[in-house]
Design a protein around this motif. Sequence first.
Motif, PDB file in Angstrom:
ATOM      1  N   ILE A   1       0.828  -1.204   0.000  1.00  0.00           N
ATOM      2  CA  ILE A   1       0.000   0.000   0.000  1.00  0.00           C
ATOM      3  C   ILE A   1       0.862   1.254   0.000  1.00  0.00           C
ATOM      4  CG2 ILE A   1      -1.605   1.363   1.412  1.00  0.00           C
ATOM      5  CD1 ILE A   1      -2.892  -1.311   2.246  1.00  0.00           C
ATOM      6  N   LEU A   2       1.856   1.319   0.893  1.00  0.00           N
ATOM      7  CA  LEU A   2       2.653   2.545   0.996  1.00  0.00           C
ATOM      8  C   LEU A   2       3.521   2.765  -0.239  1.00  0.00           C
ATOM      9  CD1 LEU A   2       3.339   5.006   2.672  1.00  0.00           C
ATOM     10  CD2 LEU A   2       5.165   3.684   3.771  1.00  0.00           C
ATOM     11  N   SER A   3       4.100   1.709  -0.782  1.00  0.00           N
ATOM     12  CA  SER A   3       4.888   1.889  -2.004  1.00  0.00           C
ATOM     13  C   SER A   3       4.006   2.391  -3.137  1.00  0.00           C
ATOM     14  CB  SER A   3       5.572   0.576  -2.399  1.00  0.00           C
ATOM     15  OG  SER A   3       4.627  -0.440  -2.677  1.00  0.00           O
ATOM     16  N   PHE A   4       2.776   1.895  -3.200  1.00  0.00           N
ATOM     17  CA  PHE A   4       1.837   2.340  -4.235  1.00  0.00           C
ATOM     18  C   PHE A   4       1.474   3.808  -4.045  1.00  0.00           C
ATOM     19  CE2 PHE A   4      -2.387   2.943  -6.022  1.00  0.00           C
ATOM     20  CZ  PHE A   4      -2.273   2.336  -7.269  1.00  0.00           C
ATOM     21  N   VAL A   5       1.173   4.206  -2.813  1.00  0.00           N
ATOM     22  CA  VAL A   5       0.835   5.600  -2.530  1.00  0.00           C
ATOM     23  C   VAL A   5       2.030   6.503  -2.833  1.00  0.00           C
ATOM     24  CG1 VAL A   5       0.284   7.226  -0.666  1.00  0.00           C
ATOM     25  CG2 VAL A   5      -0.952   5.060  -0.837  1.00  0.00           C
ATOM     26  N   ASN A   6       3.207   6.079  -2.443  1.00  0.00           N
ATOM     27  CA  ASN A   6       4.408   6.871  -2.696  1.00  0.00           C
ATOM     28  C   ASN A   6       4.604   7.080  -4.194  1.00  0.00           C
ATOM     29  OD1 ASN A   6       7.041   7.944  -2.843  1.00  0.00           O
ATOM     30  ND2 ASN A   6       7.741   6.753  -1.101  1.00  0.00           N
ATOM     31  N   PHE A   7       4.552   5.996  -4.956  1.00  0.00           N
ATOM     32  CA  PHE A   7       4.761   6.094  -6.398  1.00  0.00           C
ATOM     33  C   PHE A   7       3.681   6.952  -7.051  1.00  0.00           C
ATOM     34  CE2 PHE A   7       4.642   4.521 -10.801  1.00  0.00           C
ATOM     35  CZ  PHE A   7       5.989   4.611 -11.131  1.00  0.00           C
ATOM     36  N   ALA A   8       2.424   6.737  -6.669  1.00  0.00           N
ATOM     37  CA  ALA A   8       1.325   7.509  -7.248  1.00  0.00           C
ATOM     38  C   ALA A   8       1.451   8.994  -6.926  1.00  0.00           C
ATOM     39  CB  ALA A   8      -0.018   6.974  -6.761  1.00  0.00           C
ATOM     40  N   SER A   9       1.917   9.312  -5.711  1.00  0.00           N
ATOM     41  CA  SER A   9       2.076  10.724  -5.331  1.00  0.00           C
ATOM     42  C   SER A   9       3.198  11.382  -6.129  1.00  0.00           C
ATOM     43  CB  SER A   9       2.342  10.853  -3.830  1.00  0.00           C
ATOM     44  OG  SER A   9       3.607  10.330  -3.482  1.00  0.00           O
ATOM     45  N   LYS A  10       4.263  10.620  -6.418  1.00  0.00           N
ATOM     46  CA  LYS A  10       5.355  11.170  -7.229  1.00  0.00           C
ATOM     47  C   LYS A  10       4.883  11.402  -8.664  1.00  0.00           C
ATOM     48  CE  LYS A  10       8.646  10.826  -4.010  1.00  0.00           C
ATOM     49  NZ  LYS A  10       7.869  10.274  -2.882  1.00  0.00           N
ATOM     50  N   GLN A  11       4.118  10.474  -9.198  1.00  0.00           N
ATOM     51  CA  GLN A  11       3.561  10.675 -10.545  1.00  0.00           C
ATOM     52  C   GLN A  11       2.660  11.910 -10.576  1.00  0.00           C
ATOM     53  OE1 GLN A  11       1.737   6.715 -11.075  1.00  0.00           O
ATOM     54  NE2 GLN A  11       3.059   6.467 -12.861  1.00  0.00           N
ATOM     55  N   ALA A  12       1.849  12.071  -9.550  1.00  0.00           N
ATOM     56  CA  ALA A  12       0.965  13.231  -9.487  1.00  0.00           C
ATOM     57  C   ALA A  12       1.769  14.515  -9.375  1.00  0.00           C
ATOM     58  CB  ALA A  12       0.007  13.092  -8.302  1.00  0.00           C
ATOM     59  N   SER A  13       2.877  14.482  -8.626  1.00  0.00           N
ATOM     60  CA  SER A  13       3.723  15.670  -8.479  1.00  0.00           C
ATOM     61  C   SER A  13       4.382  16.041  -9.801  1.00  0.00           C
ATOM     62  CB  SER A  13       4.783  15.415  -7.402  1.00  0.00           C
ATOM     63  OG  SER A  13       5.531  16.578  -7.142  1.00  0.00           O
ATOM     64  N   VAL A  14       4.743  15.039 -10.587  1.00  0.00           N
ATOM     65  CA  VAL A  14       5.290  15.306 -11.926  1.00  0.00           C
ATOM     66  C   VAL A  14       4.245  15.984 -12.793  1.00  0.00           C
ATOM     67  CG1 VAL A  14       6.095  14.218 -14.058  1.00  0.00           C
ATOM     68  CG2 VAL A  14       7.020  13.468 -11.855  1.00  0.00           C
ATOM     69  N   ARG A  15       3.018  15.471 -12.763  1.00  0.00           N
ATOM     70  CA  ARG A  15       1.946  16.074 -13.570  1.00  0.00           C
ATOM     71  C   ARG A  15       1.660  17.509 -13.115  1.00  0.00           C
ATOM     72  NH1 ARG A  15      -0.205  10.769 -12.968  1.00  0.00           N
ATOM     73  NH2 ARG A  15      -1.599  11.465 -11.301  1.00  0.00           N
ATOM     74  N   LEU A  16       1.692  17.757 -11.818  1.00  0.00           N
ATOM     75  CA  LEU A  16       1.497  19.125 -11.335  1.00  0.00           C
ATOM     76  C   LEU A  16       2.614  20.041 -11.812  1.00  0.00           C
ATOM     77  CD1 LEU A  16       0.297  18.602  -7.644  1.00  0.00           C
ATOM     78  CD2 LEU A  16      -1.052  19.500  -9.547  1.00  0.00           C
ATOM     79  N   ALA A  17       3.834  19.532 -11.814  1.00  0.00           N
ATOM     80  CA  ALA A  17       4.959  20.344 -12.292  1.00  0.00           C
ATOM     81  C   ALA A  17       4.787  20.713 -13.757  1.00  0.00           C
ATOM     82  CB  ALA A  17       6.270  19.591 -12.083  1.00  0.00           C
ATOM     83  N   GLU A  18       4.214  19.829 -14.526  1.00  0.00           N
ATOM     84  CA  GLU A  18       4.037  20.086 -15.963  1.00  0.00           C
ATOM     85  C   GLU A  18       3.002  21.162 -16.230  1.00  0.00           C
ATOM     86  OE1 GLU A  18       5.223  15.525 -17.373  1.00  0.00           O
ATOM     87  OE2 GLU A  18       3.120  16.127 -17.208  1.00  0.00           O
ATOM     88  N   THR A  19       2.064  21.361 -15.283  1.00  0.00           N
ATOM     89  CA  THR A  19       1.034  22.380 -15.482  1.00  0.00           C
ATOM     90  C   THR A  19       1.257  23.620 -14.622  1.00  0.00           C
ATOM     91  OG1 THR A  19      -0.375  21.275 -13.837  1.00  0.00           O
ATOM     92  CG2 THR A  19      -0.699  20.693 -16.156  1.00  0.00           C
ATOM     93  N   ARG A  20       1.791  23.425 -13.413  1.00  0.00           N
ATOM     94  CA  ARG A  20       1.981  24.552 -12.490  1.00  0.00           C
ATOM     95  C   ARG A  20       3.432  25.024 -12.425  1.00  0.00           C
ATOM     96  NH1 ARG A  20      -1.736  22.873  -7.176  1.00  0.00           N
ATOM     97  NH2 ARG A  20      -3.707  22.670  -8.330  1.00  0.00           N
ATOM     98  N   GLY A  21       4.329  24.189 -12.935  1.00  0.00           N
ATOM     99  CA  GLY A  21       5.743  24.485 -12.840  1.00  0.00           C
ATOM    100  C   GLY A  21       6.378  23.710 -11.699  1.00  0.00           C
ATOM    101  N   PRO A  22       7.645  23.325 -11.835  1.00  0.00           N
ATOM    102  CA  PRO A  22       8.324  22.599 -10.771  1.00  0.00           C
ATOM    103  C   PRO A  22       8.657  23.513  -9.598  1.00  0.00           C
ATOM    104  CG  PRO A  22       9.862  23.113 -12.515  1.00  0.00           C
ATOM    105  CD  PRO A  22       8.517  23.574 -12.995  1.00  0.00           C
ATOM    106  N   CYS A  23       9.009  22.917  -8.477  1.00  0.00           N
ATOM    107  CA  CYS A  23       9.454  23.711  -7.337  1.00  0.00           C
ATOM    108  C   CYS A  23      10.764  24.407  -7.692  1.00  0.00           C
ATOM    109  CB  CYS A  23       9.622  22.830  -6.102  1.00  0.00           C
ATOM    110  SG  CYS A  23      10.820  21.508  -6.273  1.00  0.00           S
ATOM    111  N   GLY A  24      11.076  25.455  -6.945  1.00  0.00           N
ATOM    112  CA  GLY A  24      12.204  26.301  -7.299  1.00  0.00           C
ATOM    113  C   GLY A  24      13.517  25.570  -7.406  1.00  0.00           C
TER     114      GLY A  24
END
Length: 542
Positions: free
Chosen positions: A331-354
């Motif tokens: 469960i935790l590995s799945f949540v971790n991986f899914a959250s990283k994928q979501a963070s990549v998608r957010l970076a593509e639309t909102r921009g990456p962190c500084g």
Amino acid sequence: MVERVTRCLAKQEASFSGWRQAETFAAEFECAFDNKEIVMSTPVMTNAGRHTDRPLTACTVPTVDVGPSRARRLREEVLVLHEQGMGTGFNLDATDDPVATLRFLNHVAVESATSGREDRPVGNMAILSVRHPKIREFVTAKADAASDPTDWKFNISVNLDDVFMAAVHRGDRIELDDGSKIDAGCLFDDLCQSAAVCADPGVVFLDRMNGRNPVPGMGAYTTTAPCAEVGLIAGETCQFGYLNVGKFVSTDSADRPVIDFAKLEQVTALMTRALDNCLAVSEANLNELRAQYVSHQKRKIGIGLCGVADALSIVGLPYDSDAARELMTDILSFVNFASKQASVRLAETRGPCGAMRTMVVGNRHRVRPGHIENLYGHLTSGTVAADDWRCLSRHIAATGMLRNVSTIALPPTGRSALVIDASTGVEPHFDTFAANDAVLDHLEKIVWAKYGESIHGDYAVQSPPVRELLASAQGIGTDGHVAMAAALQRYTDEAIAKTINLPAGSTAEDVRDAYLAGYQANLSGITVYVDGSRTTQPKQLR
């Protein structure tokens, strides 16, 4: 409250994505919150949409140096932070008298707590290196807490390292920062004795935490959040939100309990987005420029878990079992991986962190093969293969697309879980019948079908199946507690707030065994609690 928090985060969503996307986000977020699939940390629930000038962050490290010459300025900053709902972390290595400094900081915390301006009680952490010349005085600073009239608002921890632990093992002396030497084993014994009588100090391994620090170029972690679940540099903050694992148990075609990973992936992405929105709200309301800068550079979030014990009970697995640990790592590995994928998608639309834009040297995500591969690229769970981690890590290193430098932490969720009637954090049930009615109903079916027994009535307390499936925090031995924490640590970006509960009458030697087991299991920190060692203990174990 749910509507208020939703409106606040949806307003921020609209500033990123427009009102159409914000309406979709609001509907999904409110539904997940109403269904108790998620819950936010208490500062989010306290401040969001209620105080327009307060951040939604749970903890921070004050930017004012700790020292007598800055005492007034430090007091003023801490009072403001506490009023805003933030706990604080301190490193006392630079102080000449860490115990006097600790008592001063605690006095400020008490002043704040009794001022009537705190909407929620906040925690605090003070950490000291094992090599400080006054480490022995610090170790025993709270040992007489039962008779000491001090109203303690601080947890304390000692930062240990491999050299010290090796000296304990060999019976050697270590050199302190002033050149004097001290017997490592005797000091460790004093530490364990104090923890046995008052639960403090805990132990942390900042070297290990810094090994997981994604952006060491911005500074090494010097302290932690009040429950040691995240490492922090000066001015750093973190936003927390939690997935209620028990709500993601479904049934297959044969009516067997299974985890609904499709739903878990959807809600994980939703929580990643929600916490990124929380960050934006917080950033606008942080008073210190340093805190704003660190937040912008890192955009650290912490998706945690609650309802772990509930989920294990519903699927019929004892907390202290290989099967339970395997399920939770899946469960935790799945949540971790899914959250990283979501963070990549957010970076593509909102921009990456500084830090992803401006820092290559000192940013482990940008140095190939990448931070994620270094942490997880050698691990394969039942849900995420090692190749998946490596591919994701190399994509981030090549593109710089990552919105949040870290996404997973495991806080205790002690207050938040109560809001949704879930078991707290990654802990077992506090006592044998602490589970909620829905969980007990599931267990009734499982135990009756398997053993022909009921879980209710006086007999149930002695029934081996019930005692195993509803094992309490004290009913699980040190090895069981440590094994679960170690399994989850493998897939945690930061650290784990997990208590090793020991029964009343446990000795310093029992604490020593727990601390050594945690160290050998490669944990980033260990906390113990002996039942009855604090007069203000909120619950009695049955």
